[in-house]
Design a protein around this motif. Sequence first.
Motif, PDB file in Angstrom:
ATOM      1  N   ALA A 102       0.820  -1.212   0.000  1.00  0.00           N
ATOM      2  CA  ALA A 102       0.000   0.000   0.000  1.00  0.00           C
ATOM      3  C   ALA A 102       0.853   1.260   0.000  1.00  0.00           C
ATOM      4  N   LEU A 103       2.012   1.202   0.648  1.00  0.00           N
ATOM      5  CA  LEU A 103       2.941   2.331   0.679  1.00  0.00           C
ATOM      6  C   LEU A 103       4.353   1.817   0.464  1.00  0.00           C
ATOM      7  N   LYS A 104       5.145   2.601  -0.285  1.00  0.00           N
ATOM      8  CA  LYS A 104       6.492   2.163  -0.633  1.00  0.00           C
ATOM      9  C   LYS A 104       7.475   3.310  -0.437  1.00  0.00           C
ATOM     10  N   ASN A 105       8.248   3.215   0.623  1.00  0.00           N
ATOM     11  CA  ASN A 105       9.360   4.133   0.877  1.00  0.00           C
ATOM     12  C   ASN A 105       8.921   5.596   0.859  1.00  0.00           C
ATOM     13  N   ILE A 106       7.981   5.922   1.746  1.00  0.00           N
ATOM     14  CA  ILE A 106       7.487   7.304   1.848  1.00  0.00           C
ATOM     15  C   ILE A 106       8.364   8.083   2.821  1.00  0.00           C
ATOM     16  N   ASN A 107       8.851   9.231   2.356  1.00  0.00           N
ATOM     17  CA  ASN A 107       9.672  10.122   3.181  1.00  0.00           C
ATOM     18  C   ASN A 107       9.118  11.541   3.049  1.00  0.00           C
ATOM     19  N   ILE A 108       8.566  12.050   4.132  1.00  0.00           N
ATOM     20  CA  ILE A 108       7.983  13.392   4.121  1.00  0.00           C
ATOM     21  C   ILE A 108       8.209  14.033   5.492  1.00  0.00           C
ATOM     22  N   GLU A 109       8.600  15.298   5.493  1.00  0.00           N
ATOM     23  CA  GLU A 109       8.614  16.092   6.713  1.00  0.00           C
ATOM     24  C   GLU A 109       7.554  17.171   6.585  1.00  0.00           C
ATOM     25  N   ILE A 110       6.713  17.287   7.605  1.00  0.00           N
ATOM     26  CA  ILE A 110       5.620  18.260   7.602  1.00  0.00           C
ATOM     27  C   ILE A 110       5.886  19.270   8.708  1.00  0.00           C
ATOM     28  N   ALA A 111       6.059  20.524   8.317  1.00  0.00           N
ATOM     29  CA  ALA A 111       6.411  21.569   9.276  1.00  0.00           C
ATOM     30  C   ALA A 111       5.222  21.935  10.146  1.00  0.00           C
ATOM     31  N   GLN A 112       5.525  22.415  11.333  1.00  0.00           N
ATOM     32  CA  GLN A 112       4.459  22.913  12.194  1.00  0.00           C
ATOM     33  C   GLN A 112       3.828  24.136  11.549  1.00  0.00           C
ATOM     34  N   GLY A 113       2.504  24.151  11.529  1.00  0.00           N
ATOM     35  CA  GLY A 113       1.772  25.255  10.943  1.00  0.00           C
ATOM     36  C   GLY A 113       1.523  25.125   9.458  1.00  0.00           C
ATOM     37  N   GLU A 114       1.975  24.031   8.850  1.00  0.00           N
ATOM     38  CA  GLU A 114       1.802  23.848   7.414  1.00  0.00           C
ATOM     39  C   GLU A 114       0.357  23.455   7.082  1.00  0.00           C
ATOM     40  N   PHE A 115      -0.085  23.832   5.880  1.00  0.00           N
ATOM     41  CA  PHE A 115      -1.394  23.438   5.362  1.00  0.00           C
ATOM     42  C   PHE A 115      -1.130  22.588   4.130  1.00  0.00           C
ATOM     43  N   LEU A 116      -1.230  21.262   4.300  1.00  0.00           N
ATOM     44  CA  LEU A 116      -0.790  20.314   3.280  1.00  0.00           C
ATOM     45  C   LEU A 116      -1.967  19.562   2.697  1.00  0.00           C
ATOM     46  N   ALA A 117      -2.061  19.546   1.365  1.00  0.00           N
ATOM     47  CA  ALA A 117      -3.067  18.749   0.664  1.00  0.00           C
ATOM     48  C   ALA A 117      -2.427  17.452   0.203  1.00  0.00           C
ATOM     49  N   LEU A 118      -2.981  16.335   0.649  1.00  0.00           N
ATOM     50  CA  LEU A 118      -2.498  15.008   0.270  1.00  0.00           C
ATOM     51  C   LEU A 118      -3.412  14.475  -0.831  1.00  0.00           C
ATOM     52  N   CYS A 119      -2.874  14.320  -2.020  1.00  0.00           N
ATOM     53  CA  CYS A 119      -3.680  14.011  -3.196  1.00  0.00           C
ATOM     54  C   CYS A 119      -3.287  12.667  -3.803  1.00  0.00           C
ATOM     55  N   GLY A 120      -4.162  12.188  -4.680  1.00  0.00           N
ATOM     56  CA  GLY A 120      -3.927  10.932  -5.376  1.00  0.00           C
ATOM     57  C   GLY A 120      -5.243  10.247  -5.648  1.00  0.00           C
ATOM     58  N   PRO A 121      -5.268   9.359  -6.621  1.00  0.00           N
ATOM     59  CA  PRO A 121      -6.514   8.650  -6.941  1.00  0.00           C
ATOM     60  C   PRO A 121      -6.932   7.704  -5.815  1.00  0.00           C
ATOM     61  N   SER A 122      -8.187   7.261  -5.865  1.00  0.00           N
ATOM     62  CA  SER A 122      -8.665   6.282  -4.887  1.00  0.00           C
ATOM     63  C   SER A 122      -7.792   5.030  -4.944  1.00  0.00           C
ATOM     64  N   GLY A 123      -7.435   4.518  -3.763  1.00  0.00           N
ATOM     65  CA  GLY A 123      -6.590   3.330  -3.704  1.00  0.00           C
ATOM     66  C   GLY A 123      -5.113   3.615  -3.812  1.00  0.00           C
ATOM     67  N   SER A 124      -4.733   4.885  -3.809  1.00  0.00           N
ATOM     68  CA  SER A 124      -3.311   5.228  -3.970  1.00  0.00           C
ATOM     69  C   SER A 124      -2.519   5.083  -2.675  1.00  0.00           C
ATOM     70  N   GLY A 125      -3.205   5.027  -1.532  1.00  0.00           N
ATOM     71  CA  GLY A 125      -2.525   4.895  -0.246  1.00  0.00           C
ATOM     72  C   GLY A 125      -2.687   6.091   0.669  1.00  0.00           C
ATOM     73  N   LYS A 126      -3.527   7.052   0.279  1.00  0.00           N
ATOM     74  CA  LYS A 126      -3.685   8.272   1.084  1.00  0.00           C
ATOM     75  C   LYS A 126      -4.211   7.959   2.486  1.00  0.00           C
ATOM     76  N   SER A 127      -5.299   7.205   2.552  1.00  0.00           N
ATOM     77  CA  SER A 127      -5.895   6.911   3.861  1.00  0.00           C
ATOM     78  C   SER A 127      -4.961   6.069   4.717  1.00  0.00           C
ATOM     79  N   THR A 128      -4.241   5.154   4.090  1.00  0.00           N
ATOM     80  CA  THR A 128      -3.261   4.351   4.831  1.00  0.00           C
ATOM     81  C   THR A 128      -2.195   5.243   5.445  1.00  0.00           C
ATOM     82  N   LEU A 129      -1.729   6.229   4.664  1.00  0.00           N
ATOM     83  CA  LEU A 129      -0.714   7.143   5.176  1.00  0.00           C
ATOM     84  C   LEU A 129      -1.267   7.990   6.320  1.00  0.00           C
ATOM     85  N   LEU A 130      -2.497   8.465   6.196  1.00  0.00           N
ATOM     86  CA  LEU A 130      -3.110   9.230   7.287  1.00  0.00           C
ATOM     87  C   LEU A 130      -3.193   8.401   8.557  1.00  0.00           C
TER      88      LEU A 130
END
Length: 235
Positions: free
Chosen positions: A29-57
């Motif tokens: 479902a997820l393959k080698n995800i590397n992300i840093e999210i800064a405090q106060g950031e407003f980030l949109a997580l996008c991708g088609p259905s089944g791409s792994g967004k909900s798993t990452l959340l």
Amino acid sequence: MRSNIKELPAISINGVYKSFGLYENKVDALKNINIEIAQGEFLALCGPSGSGKSTLLNILSGIDKPSEGYVLFLNKLLRDLPETDLATIRSKHLGFIFQFFNLIPVLNAFDNVFYPLVLNGHFDAKSARERSLHFLDSVGLADLRDRKPGQLSGGQQQRVAIARALAHEPQVVVADEPTGNLDQATGEAVLDLLLKINQQTGTTFIISTHSTQLKERAQRVVEIRDGELAYDSAQ
């Protein structure tokens, strides 16, 4: 002396893989995800259905664990924490907004915000009442606090859900398609509200979305495709 805590990322996702099933039934479902999210950031997580967004959340919220890699949430290593500590982090530092509101239909707007505050054990009844009234007012629903969800429009119900997510003043809000069940005009109004809250409070927002408008207005856009990081506007 100035603290360095606020200079640390809100969330750091490092080499995260997530697989389901075994052998020929294994799904990555997820393959080698590397992300840093800064405090106060407003980030949109996008991708088609089944791409792994909900798993990452789920993984960055400590609801699920990665198969490999790790997540630092406010500088805490989630994989090493017992479920009781993870539940405390979620109840104190995380707010959740869902596509279908998840309000309790027999409770009015006030009680839908009030009772979670009392039940999580971090606030007494007086503080919870004051917070509930304040945050309902902040989303423009103070006058409708006695109405039950069935007496509110979809946009009003989502505003109650936003008040509920913010009432304990979390450092991070995770939203899964918060405008997906709303018409365009109402979705725009909800997006305006989320952006306003982000700018006023510095709360970190991570929003899974298919909304083109949200992608255009987000501070940062991250796209997941087939479980892999396909695009990051910060890079």
